[in-house]
Design an enzyme around this catalytic site. Structure first.
Site, PDB file in Angstrom:
ATOM      1  N   ASP A 113       0.879  -1.158   0.000  1.00 23.66           N
ATOM      2  CA  ASP A 113       0.000   0.000   0.000  1.00 23.66           C
ATOM      3  C   ASP A 113       0.928   1.222   0.000  1.00 23.66           C
ATOM      4  OD1 ASP A 113      -2.036   1.801   0.063  1.00 23.66           O
ATOM      5  OD2 ASP A 113      -3.059   0.949   1.789  1.00 23.66           O
TER       6      ASP A 113
HETATM    7  C1  BGC Z   1      -4.831   3.545   0.156  1.00 20.69           C
HETATM    8  C2  BGC Z   1      -4.971   2.604  -1.013  1.00 20.69           C
HETATM    9  C3  BGC Z   1      -4.760   3.344  -2.307  1.00 20.69           C
HETATM   10  C4  BGC Z   1      -3.389   4.017  -2.274  1.00 20.69           C
HETATM   11  C5  BGC Z   1      -3.082   4.806  -3.515  1.00 20.69           C
HETATM   12  C6  BGC Z   1      -3.536   4.343   0.094  1.00 20.69           C
HETATM   13  O1  BGC Z   1      -3.542   5.345   1.056  1.00 20.69           O
HETATM   14  O2  BGC Z   1      -4.880   2.836   1.367  1.00 20.69           O
HETATM   15  O3  BGC Z   1      -6.235   1.989  -0.989  1.00 20.69           O
HETATM   16  O4  BGC Z   1      -4.871   2.483  -3.380  1.00 20.69           O
HETATM   17  O5  BGC Z   1      -3.345   4.914  -1.168  1.00 20.69           O
HETATM   18  O6  BGC Z   1      -3.866   5.945  -3.582  1.00 20.69           O
END
Ligand code: BGC
Length: 784
Positions: free
Chosen positions: A231
């Site tokens: 993530d």
């Molecule tokens: C989120 C993800 C997301 C990623 C990119 C993170 O903060 O938890 O779900 O895909 O950011 O934006």
């Protein structure tokens, strides 16, 4: 094009290898022209494409290119329609391909442990089976267009509070039975190109560097061969991560962790093979993206119509007393009570046609009250925020269907504080009408990634509006727009309620279709709506301490708990009404007895006995009647959404394999089905089960118990050798414990008490049995 990945890996310097394992910026991977390795892009999802239109070196949440905004995860899940999720996934895939995007960051399948989790609007369900089936549909659809999925957030990312550091303390059985199966089903069956590992830790170790989670469970047991991407910012110790199975770090970090990787290989703390294995997976993905077929053309109007269909199917009719809904299409405010004489306006493109024989309903002059009727609340905040390609509003769409409709805003958008002037106007409008449709829900600032809600209440301004309207109008329909359950202190005074979730850009048209009966509601709750937050099983342990949250409710999440503890929910899991009615009959199992290596076929007939065409969601639950371990009273193991015309009957088939009857046994380190009776129930919700039948299953699980002198007489008695032994020594007990009339209450109490005695006490208390006899019995039980 076929490429020799081993040759490419062999041609890379150590520095190049390390550098290819993390992003170039927020969304792109690094190219390496020397070896023909292209850069490619990943972007959010999940309920539409969020391709940033500005500089990729920063995270701009609201400056993405317009794209079709579908209902967010909670709404999509309420459709209970995996095929429809496939269509939505395919449409998102088409838009992604057209924008040159290689991987879309979704679906998000974390379990709804608490109604308060800030991202529940993005997640599917409290039930792992339902979440898994829907994820499979979405992933297959998306990937059918040559775009990879990134199923997220792996795993146990069930709250926003402290999400980047929180340690989730959970027992293995709860993880295996509740928090992992949606990922497991998707990985095994839909083969997502990537898995996104979550920010949090599980039992002390960050998901991004958790060898049990990534190497053991994901790769070894489930056979995942794709790329594990972090993530955004979930990487903690890059070297430990690589060693555990974390392949690709996002976003790029200017080379800081590349240097860690190089140093670790040089000093021998990270085997280069491990880096090479990650690289091979990354390169395979890179070329898969590069080789994807040319972008298919898509039609934005077709995607909008699909968004409307998805939104329609996501709407859950929670309550409909005296059949207040559907409203009469000819009863706009220009009409006399009882309906207009003129014909209704033609239905908009993409809307279903009116059903013949629809019973007239509705209540004359109609008012839409609540600012959401004009300015929809259609998605949640954070990284899933889509810039919609277009936007329907409910009032305009309803006027196209039913002519004049009065309107009053009732509250100021985003304001918690009631506005007296708007309330007075709303009350007058409601008093003038014969039916008031109230548009209320949660405001944008209450539901977002990054924080949890602190309660389940509607904003005060929305509650005040409901109360104000109820003073002058009893024909009230409440349409809720929210991504997670809310308390409904007014429920007994409101005859009709639609949970419309966060319905995406076509929500307005969809809600008009449902209100005026152009479509019969077919959404079902993918989560329990508790009466009070305190009723939720995680209540005392959510969101935990600053750094640690204990999942003490174990496997009793959602309906598994409400059913076990007989807590009456406001609306149960699986609930949702229809404008039609369905009769269930003729439940049949293809066998009454089976081994756990066989599979069971279940058939049931479902008939539409109503007057309109409608979809029904046929739900199948399994109960283990004789479990030796704690199990929920019943668990969802099958569902099927079918379309039935009035009078039509369809037979629904389910196939249940061993897993449908199994629990996770930490002792076996495996799924185990115990010998005994299982009940298969079929019905319209977890609390509206219409038919049941039973099957006896013979277990083939190995008996792994090692018997010793701590075994109780009660346990021993359940084995043939143990029962014979107890019968043989019983007469000797009289000397120590006295003798009781057989069958008397005293005798029964004594026997029950004795069942708790460990074998060793037979020797020590009263010396009635010798150590040698006990040893012999233990040997027999252990098969010696
Ligand atoms: C989120 C993800 C997301 C990623 C990119 C993170 O903060 O938890 O779900 O895909 O950011 O934006």
């Amino acid at each position: 094009m076929k490429r020799n990945l081993d040759a490419i890996v062999a041609a890379l310097t150590l520095e190049e290898k390390a550098s290819l394992c993390s992003g170039l910026d927020f969304w792109n991977t690094k190219p390496l022209e020397r070896l023909g390795i292209p850069s490619w892009m990943m972007t959010d999802g999940p309920h539409g494409l969020r391709k940033q239109s500005t500089d990729s070196a920063r995270v701009g949440l609201h400056d993405s290119l317009p794209a079709t905004c579908f209902p967010s995860g909670a709404g999509l899940a309420a459709t209970w329609n995996a095929d429809l999720l496939g269509e939505v996934g395919a449409a998102i895939g088409e838009e992604a391909r057209a924008e040159g995007v290689g991987v879309v960051l979704g679906p998000a399948v974390n379990i709804k442990r608490s109604p308060l989790c800030g991202r529940n609007f993005e997640y599917f369900s409290e039930d792992p089976f339902l979440a898994g089936e829907l994820a499979k549909g979405y992933i297959k659809g998306l990937q059918s267009r040559g775009v990879g999925a990134s199923i997220k957030h792996f795993a146990a990312n069930n709250q926003e509070k402290s999400r980047m550091i929180i340690d989730v303390v959970a027992d293995e059985r709860s993880l295996r039975e509740i928090y992992l199966p949606a990922f497991e089903a998707a990985v095994r069956d839909a083969k997502p190109w990537t898995v996104m590992c979550a920010y949090n830790r599980i039992n002390g170790t960050y998901c991004s560097e958790n060898p049990w989670l990534l190497a053991q469970v994901l790769r070894k047991e489930w056979g995942f061969g794709g790329v594990v991407v972090t993530d955004w910012g979930a990487c903690n110790d890059r070297v430990a991560g690589l060693a555990a199975g974390e392949d690709f770090e996002m976003p790029g970090n200017g080379g800081i962790t590349d240097a860690d990787i190089v140093a670790a290989v040089r000093n021998g703390s990270l085997p280069e093979d491990c880096l090479d294995a990650a690289l091979r997976r990354i390169l395979e993905l890179t070329f898969r993206v590069a080789d994807a077929p040319p972008a298919p053309r898509f039609d934005a109007a077709v995607h909008h119509a699909l968004a409307r269909k998805a939104a329609r199917e996501s709407m859950v009719l929670l309550k409909n007393e005296a059949r207040l809904l559907p409203l009469d299409r000819g009863s706009g405010s220009g009409s006399a009570l009882g309906g207009r004489t003129g014909s209704p306006a033609p239905a908009p493109a993409g809307a279903p046609t009116a059903r013949a024989g629809h019973p007239p309903a509705g209540r004359g002059r109609i008012a839409f009250i609540g600012a959401f009727a004009r300015t929809p609340r259609y998605q949640g905040g954070g990284s899933s925020h889509i810039v919609p390609a277009r936007m329907d509003d409910a009032l305009a769409e309803a006027r196209r269907i039913a002519g004049d409709i009065d309107y009053a805003p009732g509250y100021r958008l985003e304001a918690d504080e009631p506005d007296p002037a708007l309330l007075a106007e709303a009350r007058e409008t409601a008093a003038r009408s014969d039916t008031a449709v109230l548009f209320v829900g949660l405001t944008e600032r209450l539901e977002s990634e990054g924080f949890d809600r602190s309660d389940m209440k509607l904003p005060r301004s929305h509650l005040a509006l409901i109360e104000e309207v109820l003073k002058v109008q009893k024909n009230v329909v409440v349409v809720l727009s929210n991504g997670a359950p809310v308390e409904m202190p007014w429920i007994d005074r409101v005859p009709a309620v639609i949970e419309s979730y966060l319905g995406g850009q076509a929500w307005g048209g969809a809600v008009a279709d449902i209100l005026f009966g152009l479509s019969s509601p077919s959404g079902r709750l993918a989560e329990t709506f508790p009466r009070r937050l305190e009723d939720n099983p995680s209540f005392l342990n959510f969101p935990g301490d600053a750094r640690k949250v204990e999942y003490r409710e174990g496997i009793f999440v959602g309906y598994r708990y409400y059913d076990a503890a007989s807590v009456e929910p406001l609306f149960p899991f699986g609930h949702g009404l229809s404008y039609a009615e369905f009769e269930y009959s003729n439940l049949r199992l293809d066998r009454a007895e089976m081994r756990d290596t066989d599979s069971l076929t279940v058939r049931v007939d479902v008939r539409n006995v109503g007057q309109v065409e409608s979809q029904e969601v046929v739900q199948l639950y399994v109960e283990d009647e004789e479990a030796s371990v704690q199990r929920p009273p019943r668990e969802l193991k099958g569902f099927c959404k079918i379309d039935l015309r009035p009078g039509e009957t369809k037979t629904v088939n389910f196939t249940l394999a061993a897993r449908a009857f199994a629990f996770w046994s930490p002792e076996h380190g495996d799924w185990v089905v115990e010998t005994g009776n299982f009940i298969v129930s079929v019905g319209a919700s977890s609390r509206d089960l219409r038919l049941r039948a039973s099957v006896r299953i013979e277990s083939t699980a190995p008996d792994i118990r090692v018997w010793d002198a701590s075994a109780s007489l009660g346990e021993v008695e359940k084995t043939p050798a143990g029962a014979a032994f107890i019968r043989s020594i019983k007469p000797r007990f009289a000397a120590t414990f006295g003798s009781y009339e057989p069958g008397s209450a005293e005798a029964e109490m004594m026997e029950e008490m004795m069942r708790g005695f460990p074998l060793r006490n037979l020797v020590r208390m009263g010396h009635q049995v010798t150590e040698c006899e006990i040893d012999e019995l233990i040997d027999t039980l252990n098969g010696k």
